[in-house]
Structure formats: structure tokens, C-alpha cells
Design an enzyme around this catalytic site. Sequence first.
Site, short mmCIF file in Angstrom:
data_model
loop_
_atom_site.label_atom_id
_atom_site.label_comp_id
_atom_site.label_asym_id
_atom_site.label_seq_id
_atom_site.Cartn_x
_atom_site.Cartn_y
_atom_site.Cartn_z
N ARG A 1 0.85 -1.18 0.02
CA ARG A 1 0.12 -0.02 0.00
C ARG A 1 0.93 1.15 0.08
O ARG A 1 1.93 1.02 0.58
CB ARG A 1 -0.94 0.18 1.34
CG ARG A 1 -2.18 -1.11 1.35
CD ARG A 1 -3.17 -0.38 0.11
NE ARG A 1 -4.48 -1.19 0.13
CZ ARG A 1 -4.41 -2.53 -0.71
NH1 ARG A 1 -3.40 -2.76 -1.61
NH2 ARG A 1 -5.54 -3.03 -0.73
N GLU B 1 -2.65 8.15 -3.87
CA GLU B 1 -3.05 7.51 -5.07
C GLU B 1 -4.38 7.43 -5.74
O GLU B 1 -5.30 7.80 -4.90
CB GLU B 1 -2.96 5.97 -4.70
CG GLU B 1 -3.00 4.89 -5.61
CD GLU B 1 -2.88 3.40 -5.38
OE1 GLU B 1 -1.98 3.05 -4.64
OE2 GLU B 1 -4.01 2.57 -5.48
N HIS C 1 -1.40 0.55 -9.62
CA HIS C 1 -1.78 -0.30 -8.87
C HIS C 1 -2.55 -1.58 -9.71
O HIS C 1 -3.64 -1.73 -9.46
CB HIS C 1 -3.03 0.22 -7.90
CG HIS C 1 -3.13 -0.50 -6.64
ND1 HIS C 1 -3.51 0.00 -5.54
CD2 HIS C 1 -3.28 -1.89 -6.48
CE1 HIS C 1 -3.77 -0.69 -4.64
NE2 HIS C 1 -3.39 -1.97 -5.11
C1 GLV Z 1 -5.13 -5.03 -3.94
O1 GLV Z 1 -4.24 -4.21 -3.86
C2 GLV Z 1 -5.70 -5.79 -3.00
O2 GLV Z 1 -5.70 -5.58 -1.77
O3 GLV Z 1 -6.36 -6.81 -3.23
#
Ligand code: GLV
Length: 328
Positions: A244, A273, A292
Amino acid sequence: MDGIRTNMKPRVYVTRHLPEAAWSELTEVCDVQIWNEEFPPPYDVIAQQIKDKEGLICLLTDQIDANLMDYAPNLKVISQVAVGYDNIDVAAATERGIAIGNTPGVLTDATADFAFALLMAAARRIGEAIDYVRAGKWQTWGLTLLLGQEIQGAILGIIGMGRIGQAVAKRARGFDMQILYHNASRRPDLEEALGVEYRKFDELLQEADFVSLHVNLTAETRGLIDAHALELMKPTAVLINTARGPVVDPDALYWALQNGQIAAAALDVTDPEPLPPDHKLLNLRNLIVVPHIASATTTSRTLMAQMAVRNCVAGVQGKPLPFPVNSV
Ligand code: GLV
């Protein structure tokens, strides 16, 4: 007639388009309203939409806090289409008797593959090399052109030895890397099974050539990679973040990359983000940023959506969730 329901299926709000297989499973059982846009629904829209719903299927871009939950007196389940759920106030949901579900497991390999892809891309400067060719700079073969780092024999430091951290370790073994790990609790079983060695946090940062982050975002891990942590790393080290964004302090990272405190970084997740196009981090030659997408394979994302639907259906029916986050 206002307020009288003829369709007695449980009501569910879904904050984004779902793959067809998951969608048909959901609509068979539930009366569904969906936000079908590319961008997330505004907070107020979710608040209004969940007033009469028993279920909510949401993404990591939706902020699901206590205040929002108070709009939904009938809400039984919040089903997140992701493994991470730091966007949801779990304690507030538990207090209100709302079950939370997530989607662990099905994205482990896709995410580990991607972390390794970023590791290799940063080590071998693939982003820079693509830009070099596209800019018309490729005129000849050069003995010292775009020199990168050797992966075989290098030391990989994995921070967070959960499912994804372990899957990254398996891949690293195939590349003959030496693997160190740091985890909240030491895992002798994994040391044996995967040939990984435990290190204290600071020691791992000092020794590793590559540091890959695989922790959840919590109060303890927010800003874990700060100026001090970056200072401990080798000047040749590469940082990879597929966990994250806020686990890494962006200002400290900018300084470290610009001043050669570490060699390179590759981020699938950022803080903020998305990263605005004019963000200073995007001016750095030695930083790869992607949007991401670590779990973004068709297979993983379809399975994630199906798991989320199963969690939701179980929740609205008052059954235990197959993939629960809390116990209510
Ligand atoms: C993606 O980042 C997830 O947490 O599945």
C-alpha cells in the site's frame, strides 16, 4: 405504494462494474443497484444508496467509515473486492454487527509475479530502456549502455511474510537469491520450508540489495519506510512496493532517489493514489510507477469478484462469510 417492496430479494449496492460471471451470480440472488462508472462513486452517493441496502460490494477506492455505516441501518455485510481492506473501518463495522469480507488467496500468485516483474524491471532499467528506444537514442550497441544489477546471488529482503511475501520468496529461490525476511512474528516453519532467514527490521534494510514490501497498511506500517529506513539501505539498493502506498513516505523516497541514497524504486502503489501527473516523483529517472495493477490478471480479478459476491450473498442471508475479515 411508496416504500412497499414487491421484489423481496436482499438489496445490495455495488460501487463498480463486476465481471459477468460474478455479476450473474449476484443478480440471481440479490436486488442490485450499481455505480457503473469508471471513477469511484462520491462518498455522498454511497451514503444515499446504502440507506435501504443489506449488502455493499466495494473497492479499495471507497472510503467506508463509521459515519457512512450510520446511513445504513439494515447493512449486514461489506464485501471488499480486494485482499487489503484498510479503506474500511473494521472496528466500526464490528461494533455495528456488520460482517466484512475480502478476497485472499486468488491474487497471491499474480501479485507475487508482479512484484518480481517490478524487481527485475528496476534492476535491469527496463523503463529507462524503453524510453531510450522510443526517444530515438538507440544508435549502436554499447558495452556500458544502461548497465543494471545482477539478480542471481543478490540479497532479497522481504518485509511481511504473509501469503504474498512467501510467494515472492518462492520466485526468488528460482533466481538463486539469498532471501531475508522480517515479519511481526518470526516463522521458523517458513525458514525451514523456503530457506529464508529472519532479520530484525534495521538489519534487513542494511543487508538487502532488493527490499520488497508485503505488509498490510495499519497504524504500525504507515510510514514504515521513512527517511531513517531509507538511510539504512545500501546506495545500490532497490525498493519495491506492491503493498500500500502510505507504507512508504513519498517525500523521503523522493529525497533518497534524487540523492543516490538508494539506487532505484518500483511502485505499484503510491501516496497519494493515483499520483497526479505533475507529481515530483514522476520526474525521477530511477523510479518506475505503475497504476496499482499487481493483481490485474483476468483470472485473478474474476475470482476476486466471485469471492466478493459469495461473501456478500452469505452476509445478506445471515450466514457466515466464506472469507471473513471480522467476527460478528
Ligand atoms: C489489491 O491491492 C488488493 O488488496 O487486493
